[in-house]
Design a protein around this motif. Structure first.
Motif, mmCIF file in Angstrom:
data_model
loop_
_atom_site.group_PDB
_atom_site.id
_atom_site.type_symbol
_atom_site.label_atom_id
_atom_site.label_comp_id
_atom_site.label_asym_id
_atom_site.label_seq_id
_atom_site.Cartn_x
_atom_site.Cartn_y
_atom_site.Cartn_z
ATOM 1 N N GLN A 1 2.651 14.998 4.668
ATOM 2 C CA GLN A 1 2.024 14.284 5.779
ATOM 3 C C GLN A 1 1.828 15.203 6.986
ATOM 4 O OE1 GLN A 1 0.706 11.447 5.434
ATOM 5 N NE2 GLN A 1 0.105 10.992 7.542
ATOM 6 N N PHE A 2 2.703 16.167 7.155
ATOM 7 C CA PHE A 2 2.579 17.095 8.283
ATOM 8 C C PHE A 2 1.472 18.123 8.043
ATOM 9 C CE2 PHE A 2 3.679 20.931 10.671
ATOM 10 C CZ PHE A 2 3.888 20.412 11.942
ATOM 11 N N PHE B 1 -1.617 12.745 2.314
ATOM 12 C CA PHE B 1 -0.925 12.750 1.026
ATOM 13 C C PHE B 1 0.519 12.254 1.128
ATOM 14 C CE2 PHE B 1 -4.412 15.736 0.214
ATOM 15 C CZ PHE B 1 -4.915 15.175 -0.952
ATOM 16 N N GLY B 2 1.136 12.402 2.294
ATOM 17 C CA GLY B 2 2.477 11.853 2.464
ATOM 18 C C GLY B 2 2.475 10.340 2.373
ATOM 19 N N VAL B 3 1.479 9.721 3.011
ATOM 20 C CA VAL B 3 1.340 8.263 2.940
ATOM 21 C C VAL B 3 1.108 7.826 1.502
ATOM 22 C CG1 VAL B 3 -0.179 6.342 3.558
ATOM 23 C CG2 VAL B 3 0.556 7.971 5.307
ATOM 24 N N ILE B 4 0.336 8.612 0.768
ATOM 25 C CA ILE B 4 0.057 8.273 -0.635
ATOM 26 C C ILE B 4 1.345 8.288 -1.458
ATOM 27 C CG2 ILE B 4 -1.091 9.085 -2.734
ATOM 28 C CD1 ILE B 4 -3.401 10.025 -0.958
ATOM 29 N N ILE C 1 4.442 7.684 -0.370
ATOM 30 C CA ILE C 1 5.207 6.484 -0.018
ATOM 31 C C ILE C 1 4.595 5.247 -0.672
ATOM 32 C CG2 ILE C 1 5.925 4.977 1.866
ATOM 33 C CD1 ILE C 1 7.469 7.513 1.886
ATOM 34 N N ALA C 2 3.274 5.158 -0.640
ATOM 35 C CA ALA C 2 2.595 4.007 -1.247
ATOM 36 C C ALA C 2 2.836 3.959 -2.753
ATOM 37 C CB ALA C 2 1.099 4.073 -0.951
ATOM 38 N N LEU C 3 2.807 5.130 -3.395
ATOM 39 C CA LEU C 3 3.059 5.183 -4.832
ATOM 40 C C LEU C 3 4.479 4.717 -5.149
ATOM 41 C CD1 LEU C 3 2.069 5.970 -7.647
ATOM 42 C CD2 LEU C 3 2.850 8.305 -7.202
ATOM 43 N N ALA C 4 5.441 5.123 -4.320
ATOM 44 C CA ALA C 4 6.823 4.660 -4.503
ATOM 45 C C ALA C 4 6.897 3.146 -4.372
ATOM 46 C CB ALA C 4 7.734 5.332 -3.480
ATOM 47 N N GLY C 5 6.114 2.600 -3.442
ATOM 48 C CA GLY C 5 6.080 1.150 -3.277
ATOM 49 C C GLY C 5 5.518 0.446 -4.491
ATOM 50 N N PRO D 1 8.904 -15.933 -7.723
ATOM 51 C CA PRO D 1 7.495 -15.760 -7.329
ATOM 52 C C PRO D 1 7.323 -14.878 -6.096
ATOM 53 C CG PRO D 1 7.936 -18.051 -7.885
ATOM 54 C CD PRO D 1 9.263 -17.360 -7.854
ATOM 55 N N LEU D 2 8.347 -14.800 -5.256
ATOM 56 C CA LEU D 2 8.262 -13.991 -4.038
ATOM 57 C C LEU D 2 8.916 -12.622 -4.204
ATOM 58 C CD1 LEU D 2 9.062 -16.704 -1.336
ATOM 59 C CD2 LEU D 2 6.822 -15.808 -2.005
ATOM 60 N N ALA D 3 9.204 -12.232 -5.434
ATOM 61 C CA ALA D 3 9.912 -10.971 -5.665
ATOM 62 C C ALA D 3 9.131 -9.760 -5.175
ATOM 63 C CB ALA D 3 10.224 -10.820 -7.155
ATOM 64 N N PHE D 4 7.801 -9.875 -5.111
ATOM 65 C CA PHE D 4 6.979 -8.741 -4.692
ATOM 66 C C PHE D 4 7.032 -8.505 -3.182
ATOM 67 C CE2 PHE D 4 4.311 -12.357 -3.871
ATOM 68 C CZ PHE D 4 3.561 -12.005 -2.755
ATOM 69 N N VAL D 5 7.449 -9.503 -2.424
ATOM 70 C CA VAL D 5 7.366 -9.419 -0.965
ATOM 71 C C VAL D 5 8.236 -8.298 -0.380
ATOM 72 C CG1 VAL D 5 7.754 -10.659 1.198
ATOM 73 C CG2 VAL D 5 6.694 -11.832 -0.751
ATOM 74 N N PRO D 6 9.527 -8.192 -0.722
ATOM 75 C CA PRO D 6 10.354 -7.138 -0.113
ATOM 76 C C PRO D 6 9.819 -5.721 -0.309
ATOM 77 C CG PRO D 6 11.745 -8.788 -1.140
ATOM 78 C CD PRO D 6 10.348 -9.099 -1.566
ATOM 79 N N PRO D 7 9.450 -5.302 -1.542
ATOM 80 C CA PRO D 7 8.962 -3.921 -1.664
ATOM 81 C C PRO D 7 7.629 -3.690 -0.962
ATOM 82 C CG PRO D 7 8.696 -5.092 -3.747
ATOM 83 C CD PRO D 7 9.536 -5.960 -2.869
ATOM 84 N N VAL D 8 6.774 -4.709 -0.908
ATOM 85 C CA VAL D 8 5.483 -4.543 -0.228
ATOM 86 C C VAL D 8 5.693 -4.347 1.270
ATOM 87 C CG1 VAL D 8 3.353 -5.721 0.426
ATOM 88 C CG2 VAL D 8 4.118 -5.765 -1.955
ATOM 89 N N ILE D 9 6.513 -5.198 1.876
ATOM 90 C CA ILE D 9 6.771 -5.063 3.313
ATOM 91 C C ILE D 9 7.543 -3.770 3.589
ATOM 92 C CG2 ILE D 9 7.977 -6.082 5.284
ATOM 93 C CD1 ILE D 9 7.301 -8.809 4.215
ATOM 94 N N GLY D 10 8.471 -3.430 2.696
ATOM 95 C CA GLY D 10 9.199 -2.175 2.848
ATOM 96 C C GLY D 10 8.269 -0.973 2.807
ATOM 97 N N THR D 11 7.283 -1.013 1.912
ATOM 98 C CA THR D 11 6.308 0.077 1.815
ATOM 99 C C THR D 11 5.507 0.210 3.104
ATOM 100 O OG1 THR D 11 6.106 -0.262 -0.577
ATOM 101 C CG2 THR D 11 4.349 0.966 0.511
ATOM 102 N N LEU D 12 5.048 -0.912 3.634
ATOM 103 C CA LEU D 12 4.295 -0.883 4.894
ATOM 104 C C LEU D 12 5.145 -0.287 6.015
ATOM 105 C CD1 LEU D 12 2.515 -4.373 4.761
ATOM 106 C CD2 LEU D 12 1.481 -2.110 4.428
ATOM 107 N N ALA D 13 6.416 -0.684 6.060
ATOM 108 C CA ALA D 13 7.308 -0.143 7.088
ATOM 109 C C ALA D 13 7.478 1.359 6.914
ATOM 110 C CB ALA D 13 8.662 -0.847 7.020
ATOM 111 N N GLY D 14 7.641 1.804 5.672
ATOM 112 C CA GLY D 14 7.806 3.234 5.414
ATOM 113 C C GLY D 14 6.590 4.035 5.825
ATOM 114 N N VAL D 15 5.405 3.514 5.529
ATOM 115 C CA VAL D 15 4.163 4.205 5.893
ATOM 116 C C VAL D 15 4.020 4.288 7.410
ATOM 117 C CG1 VAL D 15 1.646 3.976 5.894
ATOM 118 C CG2 VAL D 15 2.933 3.681 3.764
#
Length: 544
Positions: free
Chosen positions: A101-102, A107-110, A112-116, A131-145
Motif C-alpha cells: 500500500q505504501f 495492492f495493499g487494499v487488495i 486485505i480485501a482478499l483476506a476478507g 444467516p448473519l454469519a457473513f456480517v462480522p468478516p465483511v465489516i471487519g474487512t471494511l475496517a481493515g481497509v
C-alpha cells in the motif's frame, strides 16, 4: 562515483526504513480487521470469528498425511501449533499488505480485501452458520481497509516531510495521483501524526479484540458452571479388583488422570456449552422425535462404566489411548424412547461444533455393549476439553466413529444415505478397534543397567478382553508376561516380564492374544483407513 554509490545506499536504507513502518501499519490494520470482526460477531453471530473459521477450514482441507504428522508430532498441542502458524501467516500477510500500500497502491487494499473474502467464505460454509454469519468478516474487512489507507496516508506524509524524494518518486511512478507532500518543516508533525495514529489504533484493536474474544468464548463462565455442577450419585459403581494394577516404575496408570487423557478432535477452540441450555435431539428414522435437557438425561439415573478409549490416529506403541471411569446413561435407553425404524443401520451423531460421527446402530442398541452418554469422568463432571456437558463413549469402536464430544443430536439413518466427517477424508465408515499392546518401559534411548529389568506396558482388546501378553527378546522365543487382573473386557490391562538383561543392545518386542484366541496382527499398517496394526519393537541399551 563514490558519492553516487553512497547516495544509492542511503536511498536503499531509507526505503528499508519506510518499508518497516509500512509493514507495521499493515499489521495494525489487520489487528483492527480482526478486532472489529470479533466485536461484531459478539453482537450478531458468535461463531463468526475469522481466524477460528479459517483455522477450522484449514483443518478440513489439509492433506491427511499432514494431519497425521501433526497429531503424531504435537499430540494434543496440535491446535496451539495451528493457531500459532495462522497468527504468523496473518502477521506476514499484513506486513506485505502495508508495504504494497505504501509503494504500490492499491495492492495493499487488495490483499486485505482478499483476506476478507477468504474468511467470509470459511465462515459461511461452516456447518450451522447463521444467516448473519457473513456480517462480522465483511465489516471487519471494511475496517481493515479504512485503517490501512488512513495509516499509510500519514506515513507517506511523514516520508515526504522527511525529504524522502526517492521514496516519493517511486510511489508517484505507480500512483501519479499521489498528492503533494507537505513541506520539510512539517516532518515532526508527520512523524507524530503517524505514530500516534498507529499506536492508538493498535492499542484499541488489542483491547477491543481481546475483550470481544473473551466475551465471545464463554469458557470461563461455563467452567464455573461445571465446577458448581453436582452430578447425582450413580446407582452402580465400578469395582477395581485386586491385582488390577502392577507395581512397576514407568508403567502407565490403570486409570488415566483427566489431565493426561489424550485429546484429538477437530475443534480449534474448546466449545463452551451451558448445561442449562443444552439439548439432545434424536430424530431421523424414528417413530417419534425426542428432545432432552441435561436435567432430563441425568434424571434417568446414572451408572459407572470403566472403558478404555482409543484414537484411530494412534500409531503402534503410541499414547493416544486412555482408560477412565465414566458416569452416564445407556444410549440404547434413549434410542428406545425414539423407536428406530426398520431399515436403519447407522446413527449419525453431531457435535455442537458441527462434527459428525457414524456409529452402527447395532453397537448402540446391543444390550451386551455399554455404549453411554457420559456426563462425568473419573469422579467429576466432564472436563470442557473432553466434551462437557455430554459426550458419547462406545466400547470397542475408534473414537472418530463413536466418541462424539459436546454431542447435541443423534440422527437415526443408514450408511448409504449419510456419511460422517471423516468418511470422505479417507477413513472407513465403520471402525472396530484393533486390539494391540504397547511397551511403556524400558524406552528406546533410555539406557538400563545390567541385571533384572522389568519390561512392562499395556494391552487392550475392548469388548473381548486380553488373554495373554508375550514378549520376545532378540528374536528369541516368545515368553509369557504377567498380566494384571482386568476390570472388565472393555478396559486395558497392565503386563510385566522380568528380564535378566546383559550388557549390549537388544531388541524387545511385544504382542497380545485376545480372549477369542486371536494373536495381534504382526503386519504393519498405517492409521488410515481404519487404524494401525503391527507389533511394537524397541531397541534397549543395557550398560555393564
Amino acid at each position: 562515483m563514490a558519492k553516487s554509490t553512497a547516495s544509492a545506499n542511503e536511498a536503499k536504507t531509507r526505503r528499508g526504513v519506510w518499508a518497516l513502518w509500512s509493514a507495521l501499519a499493515g499489521i495494525v490494520s489487520a489487528a483492527a480487521f480482526l478486532a472489529v470482526a470479533e466485536l461484531v460477531a459478539l453482537l450478531v453471530a458468535r461463531e463468526s470469528s475469522p481466524i477460528l473459521a479459517v483455522g477450522a477450514f484449514v483443518i478440513d482441507i489439509v492433506p491427511q498425511p499432514l494431519k497425521e504428522f501433526a497429531i503424531a508430532t504435537f499430540g494434543s498441542a496440535d491446535k496451539i501449533v495451528l493457531l500459532g502458524s495462522l497468527a504468523l501467516a496473518v502477521v506476514v500477510a499484513a506486513a506485505i499488505a502495508g508495504i504494497l500500500q505504501f509503494f504500490a497502491r492499491p495492492f495493499g487494499v487488495i490483499v486485505i480485501a482478499l483476506a476478507g473474502v477468504i474468511s467470509t467464505a470459511a465462515i459461511v460454509t461452516r456447518t450451522g452458520a447463521s444467516p448473519l454469519a457473513f456480517v462480522p468478516p465483511v465489516i471487519g474487512t471494511l475496517a481493515g481497509v479504512i485503517i490501512l489507507v488512513f495509516l499509510i496516508t500519514r506515513l507517506r506524509r511523514w516520508a515526504g516531510a522527511a525529504g524522502a524524494a526517492d521514496v516519493a518518486a517511486a510511489a508517484d511512478a505507480v500512483n501519479p495521483t499521489t498528492p503533494a507532500y507537505p513541506a520539510a518543516e512539517q516532518r515532526g508533525l508527520g512523524r507524530r501524526s503517524f505514530l500516534v495514529a498507529t499506536g492508538g489504533v493498535g492499542l484499541a484493536a488489542v483491547i477491543v479484540g481481546v475483550g470481544a474474544r473473551l466475551l465471545n468464548a464463554t469458557s470461563a463462565s461455563v467452567d464455573a458452571l461445571r465446577r458448581e455442577l453436582r452430578i447425582p450419585e450413580p446407582r452402580s459403581t465400578v469395582t477395581i479388583p485386586d491385582g488390577a494394577e502392577l507395581d512397576v516404575e514407568g508403567i502407565s496408570p490403570l486409570i488415566t488422570p483427566n489431565a493426561d487423557f489424550y485429546r484429538v478432535d477437530t475443534a480449534l477452540t474448546v466449545p463452551s456449552v451451558d448445561p442449562t441450555t443444552w439439548r439432545l435431539v434424536i430424530d431421523g428414522m424414528v417413530d417419534q422425535r425426542v428432545e432432552l435437557s441435561f436435567d432430563d438425561l441425568v434424571g434417568m439415573g446414572l451408572d459407572e462404566y470403566a472403558v478404555t478409549l482409543t484414537c484411530v490416529s494412534n500409531e503402534v506403541g503410541g499414547g493416544l489411548v486412555g482408560n477412565a471411569i465414566w458416569q452416564g446413561i445407556p444410549i440404547r435407553d434413549i434410542l428406545r424412547m425414539a423407536g428406530p425404524q426398520s431399515g436403519a443401520d447407522m446413527v449419525l451423531s453431531k457435535s455442537v461444533d458441527g462434527y459428525t460421527a457414524s456409529t452402527p446402530l447395532e453397537a448402540l442398541t446391543d444390550d451386551s455393549r455399554d455404549a453411554i452418554f457420559a456426563v462425568a469422568m473419573n469422579g467429576e463432571p466432564l472436563p470442557l476439553e473432553h466434551g462437557f456437558p455430554v459426550r458419547m463413549v462406545v466400547p470397542g469402536l475408534y473414537g472418530y466413529v463413536s466418541a462424539t464430544k459436546w454431542v447435541t443430536e443423534l440422527k437415526v439413518t443408514t450408511f448409504e444415505a449419510d456419511e460422517a466427517y471423516w468418511t470422505p477424508r479417507g477413513y472407513a465408515a465403520e471402525a472396530p478397534i484393533k486390539f494391540s499392546s504397547r511397551i511403556d518401559t524400558p524406552r528406546t534411548g533410555t539406557p538400563v543397567a545390567a541385571g533384572t529389568v522389568a519390561i512392562a506396558g499395556m494391552a487392550w482388546a475392548q469388548t473381548v478382553g486380553i488373554d495373554r501378553v508375550e514378549v520376545r527378546i532378540d528374536d528369541g522365543d516368545w515368553q509369557a508376561a504377567t498380566i494384571s487382573t482386568p476390570i472388565n473386557a472393555d478396559t486395558w490391562v497392565q503386563w510385566m516380564l522380568e528380564w535378566q538383561a546383559e550388557a549390549g543392545t537388544h531388541y524387545v518386542e511385544v504382542r497380545a492374544v485376545n480372549k477369542n484366541g486371536d494373536t495381534q496382527v504382526e503386519e504393519r499398517a498405517p492409521i488410515a483407513p481404519d487404524g494401525s496394526s503391527g507389533w511394537q519393537r524397541v531397541l534397549v541399551t543395557v550398560s555393564a
